[in-house]
Design a protein around this motif. Structure first.
Motif, PDB file in Angstrom:
ATOM      1  N   LEU A   1     -22.116  -1.079   5.796  1.00  0.00           N
ATOM      2  CA  LEU A   1     -21.116  -2.032   5.986  1.00  0.00           C
ATOM      3  C   LEU A   1     -20.790  -2.648   4.614  1.00  0.00           C
ATOM      4  O   LEU A   1     -21.604  -3.270   4.102  1.00  0.00           O
ATOM      5  CB  LEU A   1     -21.542  -3.094   7.297  1.00  0.00           C
ATOM      6  CG  LEU A   1     -20.285  -4.151   7.309  1.00  0.00           C
ATOM      7  CD1 LEU A   1     -19.196  -3.538   8.280  1.00  0.00           C
ATOM      8  CD2 LEU A   1     -21.053  -5.467   7.742  1.00  0.00           C
TER       9      LEU A   1
ATOM     10  N   ILE B   1      -7.130  -9.455   4.495  1.00  0.00           N
ATOM     11  CA  ILE B   1      -7.803  -8.096   4.565  1.00  0.00           C
ATOM     12  C   ILE B   1      -8.463  -7.919   3.215  1.00  0.00           C
ATOM     13  O   ILE B   1      -9.524  -7.566   2.920  1.00  0.00           O
ATOM     14  CB  ILE B   1      -6.983  -7.066   5.225  1.00  0.00           C
ATOM     15  CG1 ILE B   1      -6.685  -6.984   6.711  1.00  0.00           C
ATOM     16  CG2 ILE B   1      -7.597  -5.616   5.002  1.00  0.00           C
ATOM     17  CD1 ILE B   1      -7.688  -7.168   7.482  1.00  0.00           C
TER      18      ILE B   1
ATOM     19  N   THR C   1     -13.075  -3.805   0.581  1.00  0.00           N
ATOM     20  CA  THR C   1     -13.698  -3.365  -0.926  1.00  0.00           C
ATOM     21  C   THR C   1     -13.241  -1.964  -1.398  1.00  0.00           C
ATOM     22  O   THR C   1     -12.586  -1.418  -0.748  1.00  0.00           O
ATOM     23  CB  THR C   1     -15.341  -3.171  -0.734  1.00  0.00           C
ATOM     24  OG1 THR C   1     -15.631  -1.931  -0.046  1.00  0.00           O
ATOM     25  CG2 THR C   1     -15.939  -4.552  -0.323  1.00  0.00           C
TER      26      THR C   1
ATOM     27  N   ALA D   1     -14.670   5.575   0.507  1.00  0.00           N
ATOM     28  CA  ALA D   1     -15.876   6.172   1.286  1.00  0.00           C
ATOM     29  C   ALA D   1     -15.211   6.376   2.560  1.00  0.00           C
ATOM     30  O   ALA D   1     -15.774   7.436   3.391  1.00  0.00           O
ATOM     31  CB  ALA D   1     -16.964   5.290   1.214  1.00  0.00           C
TER      32      ALA D   1
ATOM     33  N   ASP E   1      -4.986   3.674  -0.366  1.00  0.00           N
ATOM     34  CA  ASP E   1      -4.137   3.557  -1.321  1.00  0.00           C
ATOM     35  C   ASP E   1      -4.830   3.841  -2.696  1.00  0.00           C
ATOM     36  O   ASP E   1      -4.151   4.278  -3.629  1.00  0.00           O
ATOM     37  CB  ASP E   1      -3.353   2.174  -1.410  1.00  0.00           C
ATOM     38  CG  ASP E   1      -2.375   2.042  -0.565  1.00  0.00           C
ATOM     39  OD1 ASP E   1      -1.365   2.524  -0.711  1.00  0.00           O
ATOM     40  OD2 ASP E   1      -2.398   1.442   0.440  1.00  0.00           O
TER      41      ASP E   1
ATOM     42  N   LEU F   1     -22.199   4.854  -2.452  1.00  0.00           N
ATOM     43  CA  LEU F   1     -21.444   4.906  -3.709  1.00  0.00           C
ATOM     44  C   LEU F   1     -21.597   3.298  -4.082  1.00  0.00           C
ATOM     45  O   LEU F   1     -21.603   2.293  -3.615  1.00  0.00           O
ATOM     46  CB  LEU F   1     -20.001   4.768  -2.933  1.00  0.00           C
ATOM     47  CG  LEU F   1     -18.606   4.419  -4.084  1.00  0.00           C
ATOM     48  CD1 LEU F   1     -18.858   5.756  -5.133  1.00  0.00           C
ATOM     49  CD2 LEU F   1     -17.474   4.794  -3.359  1.00  0.00           C
TER      50      LEU F   1
ATOM     51  N   SER G   1       0.817  -2.917   6.290  1.00  0.00           N
ATOM     52  CA  SER G   1       1.476  -1.656   6.794  1.00  0.00           C
ATOM     53  C   SER G   1       0.811  -0.501   5.898  1.00  0.00           C
ATOM     54  O   SER G   1       1.108  -0.494   4.569  1.00  0.00           O
ATOM     55  CB  SER G   1       2.953  -1.899   6.803  1.00  0.00           C
ATOM     56  OG  SER G   1       3.422  -0.752   7.628  1.00  0.00           O
TER      57      SER G   1
HETATM   58  C1  LIG Z   1      -5.111  -4.743   9.209  1.00  0.00           C
HETATM   59  C2  LIG Z   1      -5.353  -3.733   8.264  1.00  0.00           C
HETATM   60  C3  LIG Z   1      -4.640  -3.319   7.325  1.00  0.00           C
HETATM   61  C4  LIG Z   1      -5.036  -2.228   6.399  1.00  0.00           C
HETATM   62  N1  LIG Z   1      -4.106  -1.965   5.371  1.00  0.00           N
HETATM   63  C5  LIG Z   1      -4.464  -1.126   4.411  1.00  0.00           C
HETATM   64  C6  LIG Z   1      -3.664  -0.677   3.499  1.00  0.00           C
HETATM   65  O1  LIG Z   1      -2.407  -0.982   3.395  1.00  0.00           O
HETATM   66  N2  LIG Z   1      -4.164   0.383   2.635  1.00  0.00           N
HETATM   67  C7  LIG Z   1      -5.397   0.908   2.800  1.00  0.00           C
HETATM   68  O2  LIG Z   1      -5.705   1.731   1.730  1.00  0.00           O
HETATM   69  N3  LIG Z   1      -6.134   0.530   3.389  1.00  0.00           N
HETATM   70  C8  LIG Z   1      -5.661  -0.282   4.574  1.00  0.00           C
HETATM   71  N4  LIG Z   1      -6.734  -0.797   5.461  1.00  0.00           N
HETATM   72  C9  LIG Z   1      -8.005  -0.145   5.511  1.00  0.00           C
HETATM   73  C10 LIG Z   1      -9.160  -0.969   5.014  1.00  0.00           C
HETATM   74  O3  LIG Z   1      -8.845  -2.385   4.504  1.00  0.00           O
HETATM   75  C11 LIG Z   1      -9.437  -0.317   3.535  1.00  0.00           C
HETATM   76  O4  LIG Z   1      -9.781   0.804   3.633  1.00  0.00           O
HETATM   77  C12 LIG Z   1     -10.788  -1.149   2.964  1.00  0.00           C
HETATM   78  O5  LIG Z   1     -10.681  -0.952   1.378  1.00  0.00           O
HETATM   79  C13 LIG Z   1     -12.194  -0.691   3.575  1.00  0.00           C
HETATM   80  O6  LIG Z   1     -13.178  -1.290   2.894  1.00  0.00           O
HETATM   81  P1  LIG Z   1     -14.284  -2.035   3.469  1.00  0.00           P
HETATM   82  O7  LIG Z   1     -15.150  -2.705   2.585  1.00  0.00           O
HETATM   83  O8  LIG Z   1     -13.640  -3.015   4.658  1.00  0.00           O
HETATM   84  O9  LIG Z   1     -15.267  -1.027   4.119  1.00  0.00           O
HETATM   85  P2  LIG Z   1     -16.001  -0.727   5.423  1.00  0.00           P
HETATM   86  O10 LIG Z   1     -15.338  -0.999   6.674  1.00  0.00           O
HETATM   87  O11 LIG Z   1     -17.164  -1.653   5.267  1.00  0.00           O
HETATM   88  O12 LIG Z   1     -16.497   0.766   5.433  1.00  0.00           O
HETATM   89  C14 LIG Z   1     -15.516   1.700   5.421  1.00  0.00           C
HETATM   90  C15 LIG Z   1     -16.425   2.980   5.397  1.00  0.00           C
HETATM   91  O13 LIG Z   1     -16.930   3.335   4.021  1.00  0.00           O
HETATM   92  C16 LIG Z   1     -18.531   3.422   4.166  1.00  0.00           C
HETATM   93  N5  LIG Z   1     -18.704   2.571   2.980  1.00  0.00           N
HETATM   94  C17 LIG Z   1     -18.394   1.489   2.753  1.00  0.00           C
HETATM   95  N6  LIG Z   1     -19.062   1.147   1.406  1.00  0.00           N
HETATM   96  C18 LIG Z   1     -19.585   2.022   1.024  1.00  0.00           C
HETATM   97  C19 LIG Z   1     -20.585   2.440  -0.221  1.00  0.00           C
HETATM   98  N7  LIG Z   1     -20.683   1.725  -0.999  1.00  0.00           N
HETATM   99  N8  LIG Z   1     -21.370   3.859  -0.015  1.00  0.00           N
HETATM  100  C20 LIG Z   1     -21.098   4.544   0.982  1.00  0.00           C
HETATM  101  N9  LIG Z   1     -20.498   4.271   2.174  1.00  0.00           N
HETATM  102  C21 LIG Z   1     -19.600   3.122   2.016  1.00  0.00           C
HETATM  103  C22 LIG Z   1     -18.946   2.544   5.464  1.00  0.00           C
HETATM  104  O14 LIG Z   1     -20.401   3.278   5.955  1.00  0.00           O
HETATM  105  C23 LIG Z   1     -17.531   3.095   6.439  1.00  0.00           C
HETATM  106  O15 LIG Z   1     -17.972   4.451   6.909  1.00  0.00           O
HETATM  107  C24 LIG Z   1      -6.259  -1.639   6.651  1.00  0.00           C
HETATM  108  C25 LIG Z   1      -7.222  -2.263   7.464  1.00  0.00           C
HETATM  109  C26 LIG Z   1      -6.632  -3.079   8.434  1.00  0.00           C
HETATM  110  C27 LIG Z   1      -7.698  -3.708   9.509  1.00  0.00           C
END
Ligand SMILES: Cc1cc2nc3c(=O)[nH]c(=O)nc-3n(C[C@H](O)[C@H](O)[C@H](O)COP(=O)(O)OP(=O)(O)OC[C@H]3O[C@@H](n4cnc5c(N)ncnc54)[C@H](O)[C@@H]3O)c2cc1C
Length: 306
Positions: free
Chosen positions: A45, A119, A124, A130, A137, A180, A206
């Motif tokens: 996470l 968000i 991250t 990942a 994006d 990662l 979006s």
């Molecule tokens: C309302 C909403 C809007 C969004 N809009 C966008 C958008 O406009 N553009 C976009 O690109 N994304 C969007 N997202 C998706 C999300 O926010 C991004 O992809 C975000 O960068 C994911 O990062 P996180 O840290 O929250 O990942 P997490 O949810 O914590 O993890 C995502 C996955 O990656 C794995 N992971 C995380 N870190 C590592 C690591 N260091 N090593 C190995 N595995 C790892 C986790 O196990 C999991 O499987 C949106 C999400 C929501 C809920």
């Protein structure tokens, strides 16, 4: 080792709660111990903006959640020519970082267009990569900047080009025990510019319906000496349009752009979903490729090699 029990909704119904164990390792070694201990029944996470949705909607099943939030040395951006972005750097940090100068400012532009401020404060860079969601994006932008990824495990580190990391929707070359840790972006060559063009159904919160990232380097006569084009949200993975890239070699943009657009459009493998039809997405690729190439070219012409 820090452990906590948290309720997360059961996968049978979003309203039923099950118990999920949250582990909060202090460092990579401890995180690796948990990964080894719980294997298939665990997930890393980071910001949780993808994972918590996936757990809630039952796309992912895991009874052990290994939070990386205490590993603060992965939350840094360093620019010493090469750019090194820690995997736990938030999208908001990227958006606001004064270290992203010159050609690297395209990362700030992409970050600014993602999701919402709330968000972006949690999400991250590592999670965006990942999770391997085709519409993410940052992968297309990092791809045209020729980024590579550092994957760490107790056995050691390995580097992999970002463009070789993705193997399918939500599938990657990451091995089970790997984390990662860093995204490395090499110093761009002289007269280099990069740009990102994205289409979504509204401005905030979006995801991309289609996106194109482009980078160009120019020789002393203004011809294109190197080009990278990556398509987002129109293929199972963030996809390089290699033939379009190659078609521009040695040409000025004005002479090569129409063929490059046609080849980029051919490279797209879009699907129809609730946001757009495949045909609409394919048409978007043409428009976005023109925008991205034109802006990247303008920036390459203006670059002072900073
Ligand atoms: C309302 C909403 C809007 C969004 N809009 C966008 C958008 O406009 N553009 C976009 O690109 N994304 C969007 N997202 C998706 C999300 O926010 C991004 O992809 C975000 O960068 C994911 O990062 P996180 O840290 O929250 O990942 P997490 O949810 O914590 O993890 C995502 C996955 O990656 C794995 N992971 C995380 N870190 C590592 C690591 N260091 N090593 C190995 N595995 C790892 C986790 O196990 C999991 O499987 C949106 C999400 C929501 C809920």
């Amino acid at each position: 080792m820090a452990n906590r029990r948290h309720g997360v909704p059961d996968r049978k119904s979003e309203n039923d709660m099950i118990t999920c164990e949250l582990h909060e390792p202090a460092d990579l070694q401890e995180a690796a111990q948990y990964l080894r201990q719980y294997l298939d029944d665990s997930r890393l996470l980071a910001g949780g903006t993808d994972l918590l949705v996936d757990l809630k909607t039952a796309r992912v099943e895991a009874r052990h959640v290994i939070s990386l939030h205490r590993i603060t040395n992965l939350r840094t951006i360093e620019n010493r020519g090469d750019l090194r972005i820690g995997a736990l750097t938030t999208v908001a940090q990227l958006e606001n970082s004064p270290r992203l100068t010159g050609a690297f400012t395209v990362l700030r532009e992409a970050a600014r267009q993602m999701a919402s401020p709330q968000i972006r404060n949690s999400a991250t860079v590592g999670g965006n990569i990942a999770s391997a969601v085709p519409c993410a994006d940052l992968p297309p932008v990092l791809g045209v900047l020729n980024a590579s990824l550092t994957l760490w495990s107790p056995k050691g580190e390995r580097q992999i080009p970002l463009t070789e990391f993705f193997s399918g929707p939500r599938a990657t070359a990451r091995r089970e025990e790997e984390i990662l840790t860093t995204i490395v972006v090499p110093q761009p060559p002289p007269r280099f510019g990069a740009a990102y063009a994205r289409f979504s159904l509204r401005d905030g919160n979006s995801i991309a319906v289609a996106s194109v990232a482009a980078s160009l380097a120019l020789d002393g006569h203004g011809a294109i000496s190197a080009c990278r084009l990556m398509l987002g949200a129109v293929a199972p993975i963030p996809k390089r349009a290699v033939q379009a890239e190659q078609s521009l070699a040695g040409l000025t943009l004005v002479h090569g752009i129409n063929d490059a657009i046609a080849l980029a459009t051919q490279a797209a493998e879009p699907i129809t979903d609730l946001r757009a039809s495949a045909d609409y997405r394919r048409a978007l690729v043409g428009i976005l490729t023109r925008r991205a190439l034109t802006t990247a070219h303008q920036r390459a012409r203006e670059a002072t090699n900073d």
